[in-house]
Write an enzyme that holds these catalytic residues in place. Sequence first.
Site, PDB file in Angstrom:
ATOM      1  N   ASP A 473       0.822  -1.210   0.000  1.00 30.96           N
ATOM      2  CA  ASP A 473       0.000   0.000   0.000  1.00 30.96           C
ATOM      3  C   ASP A 473       0.855   1.259   0.000  1.00 30.96           C
ATOM      4  O   ASP A 473       2.049   1.225   0.320  1.00 30.96           O
ATOM      5  CB  ASP A 473      -0.900  -0.026   1.249  1.00 30.96           C
ATOM      6  N   ASP A 542     -10.762   1.848  -3.305  1.00 26.11           N
ATOM      7  CA  ASP A 542     -11.282   1.551  -1.968  1.00 26.11           C
ATOM      8  C   ASP A 542     -12.803   1.525  -1.986  1.00 26.11           C
ATOM      9  O   ASP A 542     -13.431   1.120  -1.013  1.00 26.11           O
ATOM     10  CB  ASP A 542     -10.829   2.632  -0.970  1.00 26.11           C
TER      11      ASP A 542
HETATM   12  C1  GLA Z   1      -5.780   1.712   2.212  1.00 25.31           C
HETATM   13  C2  GLA Z   1      -6.215   0.556   1.348  1.00 25.31           C
HETATM   14  C3  GLA Z   1      -7.272  -0.246   2.070  1.00 25.31           C
HETATM   15  C4  GLA Z   1      -6.713  -0.744   3.377  1.00 25.31           C
HETATM   16  C5  GLA Z   1      -6.238   0.427   4.206  1.00 25.31           C
HETATM   17  C6  GLA Z   1      -5.529  -0.034   5.446  1.00 25.31           C
HETATM   18  O1  GLA Z   1      -6.764   2.667   2.346  1.00 25.31           O
HETATM   19  O2  GLA Z   1      -6.662   0.998   0.124  1.00 25.31           O
HETATM   20  O3  GLA Z   1      -7.684  -1.329   1.262  1.00 25.31           O
HETATM   21  O4  GLA Z   1      -5.664  -1.639   3.134  1.00 25.31           O
HETATM   22  O5  GLA Z   1      -5.328   1.243   3.477  1.00 25.31           O
HETATM   23  O6  GLA Z   1      -5.084   1.023   6.221  1.00 25.31           O
END
Ligand code: GLA
Length: 718
Positions: A473, A542
């Site tokens: 990420d 997301d």
């Molecule tokens: C980001 C990702 C999510 C999740 C969060 C965790 O927003 O896109 O899918 O993994 O971080 O903090």
Amino acid sequence: MKIIKEGPLFYLHSKNMTMIIEEHSGYLFMKYIGRQVKQYHQSNAVVMKDHAFSGNPYPECREFSLDTQRMLIGQHGLGDFRQPSVRIQHGNNDVTDFRYVSHEIKAGVLVSQGLPSPYSQAEDATTLSITLADTVAELELIIHFTVYNTSDAITTFSEVRNVGKERAVIHQLQSVMLDLPKDDYDLITFQGAYAREKTVRRHTLNQGIFRVSSNRGASGHAQTPAAILTHPTTTDDYGEALAIQLIYSGNFELICQQSQLNDVRLSLGINHENFSWTLEAGQQFNSPVALINYSSKGLNDLSQTSHEFITQHIIPEQFAKTARPILVNNWEATYFDFNRDKLLDIAERASELGIELFVLDDGWFGQRKDDNSSLGDWQVNEEKIQGTLAELIAQVKGKGLQFGLWFEPEMISEDSDLYRTHPEWAIQLPERPHTYSRNQLVLNFANPEVVNYMKKLLDDLLSRHEIDYVKWDMNRNITNIGNGQDYAGSMMQTHQYMLGLYSLVEYLTTKHDHILFESCSGGGGRNDLGMMRYFPQVWSSDNTDAISRLQIQHGSSYLHPVISMGAHVSAVPNHQMNRITDLKTRADVAMMGNLGYELDLNLLTDEEKQAVKEQVTRYKILRPIVQFGQQYRLMHTANETAVQFTYEQRVLLTYVKVLSTYEDMETTVKLKGLEEDSLYCLEETDQLYSGAELMYAGLTMDTPRGDFQSLQLLLTKV
Ligand code: GLA
């Protein structure tokens, strides 16, 4: 021969595509790019006449100007007044006059040093390298073009070498520039924002400059380093279209200029704002690689051409045609609030339902109880998971599941042991306070010490544990950054950061080549071909709401293959949109990508569990069609979407309706790419239809009543 030099002309032939370059007094002209042309005799040459107020390099010839020719590179200061593609400062000015010196044609494709580059078998690719020199500036420019036998694709990048004794500074070096004649043009870009990535925007070109760019240190949610140049009459099924994409994940700029004569200059490369690269005597610099695809058969064919190229030359080979596991991710199920028992309960249910991979998301390390701390402290929190990471993995694997783990390696929290030890490792400007985002800072990957630390730490962690999947990420963009190189390691520019990042991910993905890496940046904040060269999969948003996903997946389909896209079924009301959608619709939409679940499976009713079990079983049957098949956009309106996938004998048709309306109570979709005389059996009814009737008469469906409903139809060729 795929690349031919005939007199002053270079012919570059990919499968059905040709680019023609002409050399004339050392100038390089871009004569043509498009459908195959084997013999060219200047039919579209720029008319030799005095175009007023355009500089002339030859005193006796007012009919020739660099401002009106279609150039291979754009250099300013000597009469070409359009947007430059190369700007290098030497001495007291940044005017260059690069002229042809020599060329070389070789089998295979070249790597742009330190940058994500396509791979290929030598016999499939041929590369032309043209060397130009500016004797006044004492610089060399080498432009590489690679053509591919099996694809309508050309890739290109440039190198600059300082062959003099003085320092030079590169201010701009586009990876690709295409000068095209006057015509009616549309430009398609993929923009949007967090949670609504890759919105398709079709712009009518007019005289002036249209620019899409990022200065975030990442390609970003709001823009994609790619565009399609096409015509107002081109549709998914008819007409010409040309795509350019940058194989790079940092700051970029796409510039499209329609000049005073209405011709078009399109270029793509590193964003020149915030960029300057010093070349001492003897040093060289490489641009990122750009990909050009072309189709004369409409946008859908262009999409398929891009998909094929990406699966054959960009996505790491071992994953390009490997079925992706059906996963469950605990993020939306638990957020930070979990312990071992909770995780194992989800894993247990997942295993009962036939799910194949369990992914432990954020919150397993350091003192991470929310998103304010611990980034950088990649030691498992044994108290929270009630044991070691190895034990947890063994327990998950004991249930017959693979194990995946979330990381955010580029980040550092102020509240972390790493920051307490190495506050200087965070990107920062001397004497200025930090700028926070999600309350975190970015590690300075321009500093090799930081990259080496991460290489060792992650390598060690991945070597000591049986990890099958990594979600990588990046949850903020880069600020407090300079635009020079010589700021004592703490202040740098983002291109140096990108080189550090690429060296890290190249090392890890090569050494641990069995691990499926998924790239994520708060969803699709870095969904580009640069990351895809190392990470075969992207978490594209997301936003897990099925209806919102229709737009995101539609936008994604223009250039990226579906096998690169994770898509999850999540809980209702949806956490981002607060919408309630049937489980069937959520699954039908997610099954148009690499299926996963992101909800607490324990909270499902028995009936829902049974439904999930059936979905998982069904996806295992459909998976090759979706992941290896060809994708066709059949219909995409504000209210209705229909997508077809075809693989070998089978055809999958997914239809989704947003709102229940009288006019959409029955709908006819025309399928694509079938064999006219073959018969196809519709699974639900056992009815046979000919390919011709499905394509030309269409299939009329009684669409389900109610809002947010879907149909999933499977046809098999008999
Ligand atoms: C980001 C990702 C999510 C999740 C969060 C965790 O927003 O896109 O899918 O993994 O971080 O903090």
